[in-house]
Design a protein around this motif. Structure first.
Motif, mmCIF file in Angstrom:
data_model
loop_
_atom_site.group_PDB
_atom_site.id
_atom_site.type_symbol
_atom_site.label_atom_id
_atom_site.label_comp_id
_atom_site.label_asym_id
_atom_site.label_seq_id
_atom_site.Cartn_x
_atom_site.Cartn_y
_atom_site.Cartn_z
ATOM 1 N N ALA A 24 0.838 -1.205 0.000
ATOM 2 C CA ALA A 24 0.000 0.000 0.000
ATOM 3 C C ALA A 24 0.874 1.256 0.000
ATOM 4 N N SER A 25 1.924 1.248 0.787
ATOM 5 C CA SER A 25 2.827 2.403 0.832
ATOM 6 C C SER A 25 3.551 2.583 -0.493
ATOM 7 N N HIS A 26 3.951 1.488 -1.109
ATOM 8 C CA HIS A 26 4.632 1.590 -2.406
ATOM 9 C C HIS A 26 3.711 2.224 -3.442
ATOM 10 N N ALA A 27 2.454 1.795 -3.487
ATOM 11 C CA ALA A 27 1.496 2.376 -4.445
ATOM 12 C C ALA A 27 1.327 3.869 -4.188
ATOM 13 N N PHE A 28 1.182 4.254 -2.928
ATOM 14 C CA PHE A 28 1.002 5.659 -2.552
ATOM 15 C C PHE A 28 2.220 6.494 -2.937
ATOM 16 N N TYR A 29 3.400 6.108 -2.460
ATOM 17 C CA TYR A 29 4.592 6.918 -2.695
ATOM 18 C C TYR A 29 5.034 6.896 -4.152
ATOM 19 N N ALA A 30 4.905 5.774 -4.841
ATOM 20 C CA ALA A 30 5.275 5.731 -6.262
ATOM 21 C C ALA A 30 4.430 6.720 -7.062
ATOM 22 N N ALA A 31 3.148 6.821 -6.725
ATOM 23 C CA ALA A 31 2.255 7.741 -7.445
ATOM 24 C C ALA A 31 2.638 9.194 -7.213
ATOM 25 N N VAL A 32 2.877 9.579 -5.962
ATOM 26 C CA VAL A 32 3.201 10.993 -5.715
ATOM 27 C C VAL A 32 4.628 11.319 -6.162
ATOM 28 N N GLN A 76 8.867 19.240 -1.619
ATOM 29 C CA GLN A 76 8.875 20.492 -2.367
ATOM 30 C C GLN A 76 8.321 20.273 -3.763
ATOM 31 N N ALA A 77 7.390 21.126 -4.152
ATOM 32 C CA ALA A 77 6.836 21.116 -5.503
ATOM 33 C C ALA A 77 7.375 22.324 -6.257
ATOM 34 N N ARG A 78 7.456 22.229 -7.575
ATOM 35 C CA ARG A 78 8.015 23.335 -8.354
ATOM 36 C C ARG A 78 7.008 24.440 -8.629
ATOM 37 N N ASP A 79 5.705 24.133 -8.447
ATOM 38 C CA ASP A 79 4.683 25.155 -8.644
ATOM 39 C C ASP A 79 3.362 24.681 -8.024
ATOM 40 N N ARG A 80 2.360 25.527 -8.067
ATOM 41 C CA ARG A 80 1.056 25.196 -7.493
ATOM 42 C C ARG A 80 0.407 24.005 -8.196
ATOM 43 N N ALA A 81 0.570 23.945 -9.506
ATOM 44 C CA ALA A 81 -0.026 22.839 -10.262
ATOM 45 C C ALA A 81 0.535 21.504 -9.801
ATOM 46 N N MET A 82 1.816 21.463 -9.447
ATOM 47 C CA MET A 82 2.416 20.221 -8.965
ATOM 48 C C MET A 82 1.857 19.859 -7.587
ATOM 49 N N VAL A 83 1.630 20.853 -6.742
ATOM 50 C CA VAL A 83 0.992 20.592 -5.442
ATOM 51 C C VAL A 83 -0.370 19.941 -5.670
ATOM 52 N N ASP A 84 -1.159 20.537 -6.562
ATOM 53 C CA ASP A 84 -2.493 20.007 -6.860
ATOM 54 C C ASP A 84 -2.421 18.582 -7.396
ATOM 55 N N ALA A 85 -1.489 18.338 -8.324
ATOM 56 C CA ALA A 85 -1.353 17.012 -8.935
ATOM 57 C C ALA A 85 -0.900 15.970 -7.909
ATOM 58 N N CYS A 86 0.005 16.347 -7.008
ATOM 59 C CA CYS A 86 0.447 15.424 -5.960
ATOM 60 C C CYS A 86 -0.715 15.056 -5.041
ATOM 61 N N GLY A 109 2.676 33.476 -0.155
ATOM 62 C CA GLY A 109 2.995 32.575 -1.252
ATOM 63 C C GLY A 109 3.055 31.111 -0.877
ATOM 64 N N TYR A 110 2.885 30.784 0.407
ATOM 65 C CA TYR A 110 2.968 29.387 0.856
ATOM 66 C C TYR A 110 1.702 28.665 0.388
ATOM 67 N N TYR A 111 1.857 27.740 -0.550
ATOM 68 C CA TYR A 111 0.741 26.992 -1.120
ATOM 69 C C TYR A 111 1.014 25.518 -0.867
ATOM 70 N N ALA A 112 0.094 24.840 -0.206
ATOM 71 C CA ALA A 112 0.365 23.467 0.192
ATOM 72 C C ALA A 112 -0.906 22.634 0.232
ATOM 73 N N ALA A 113 -0.701 21.328 0.255
ATOM 74 C CA ALA A 113 -1.764 20.353 0.466
ATOM 75 C C ALA A 113 -1.239 19.307 1.427
ATOM 76 N N ASN A 121 0.939 8.934 8.356
ATOM 77 C CA ASN A 121 1.930 10.007 8.312
ATOM 78 C C ASN A 121 1.328 11.218 7.607
ATOM 79 N N ASN A 122 1.619 12.406 8.106
ATOM 80 C CA ASN A 122 1.124 13.644 7.518
ATOM 81 C C ASN A 122 2.076 14.052 6.403
ATOM 82 N N ILE A 123 1.628 13.888 5.169
ATOM 83 C CA ILE A 123 2.462 14.179 4.006
ATOM 84 C C ILE A 123 2.010 15.499 3.402
ATOM 85 N N GLU A 124 2.968 16.403 3.246
ATOM 86 C CA GLU A 124 2.688 17.734 2.719
ATOM 87 C C GLU A 124 3.373 17.900 1.370
ATOM 88 N N PHE A 125 2.694 18.576 0.464
ATOM 89 C CA PHE A 125 3.268 18.987 -0.807
ATOM 90 C C PHE A 125 3.238 20.503 -0.772
#
Length: 142
Positions: A24-32, A76-86, A109-113, A121-125
């Motif tokens: 389950a963790s592999h599926a989750f982390y591989a996707a993000v 760290q994401a390179r932009d807001r769109a990457m945060v959304d996609a993650c 400017g702090y944009y996160a999910a 675990n609390n995972i932030e993008f």
């Protein structure tokens, strides 16, 4: 007086999460990680790793049979769109909402999910805004 240069983003050399359900963790982390353009570069029956992140099962020799507990990891994401996609990738692969993408009051400017991974675990993008792109490395003199 000695001068050392600290490189932003390199405080941690690596981190290991010991999880209940490695599949389950592999599926989750591989996707993000795919969204973040970070490949999973090694897998084994009891672990996988990507960049500085190692995820292993409790029966892995390095884990000593003990789960790591709950952590907060911020990617760290390179932009807001990457945060959304993650966030979307995480939610589609076993993540649970812990804060939809949006501006946060931490600094302008702090944009996160935030999502919870399969082990809670609390995972932030996070994207820190345009100021992040031009921020220099920090030099500290001793």
């Amino acid at each position: 007086m000695e001068t050392q240069q600290l490189h932003r983003g390199r405080l941690i050399d690596h981190i290991q999460l010991v999880v209940r359900d490695l599949e389950a963790s592999h599926a989750f982390y591989a996707a993000v990680l795919e969204v973040l353009d970070i490949p999973v570069i090694g897998t084994n029956a009891d672990f996988f790793f990507a960049d500085e992140l190692v995820v292993s099962s409790a029966d892995s020799p390095a884990a000593l049979g003990v789960l790591t507990g709950r952590h907060h990891l911020a990617f760290q994401a390179r932009d807001r769109a990457m945060v959304d996609a993650c966030y979307q990738a995480a939610m589609a692969h076993g993540g649970r909402d812990n804060g939809a993408p949006g501006e946060r009051a931490y600094h302008p400017g702090y944009y996160a999910a935030f999502v919870l991974d399969p082990d809670g675990n609390n995972i932030e993008f996070v994207f820190h805004g345009e100021a992040e792109r031009s921020a220099p490395s920090v030099v500290i003199e001793f």
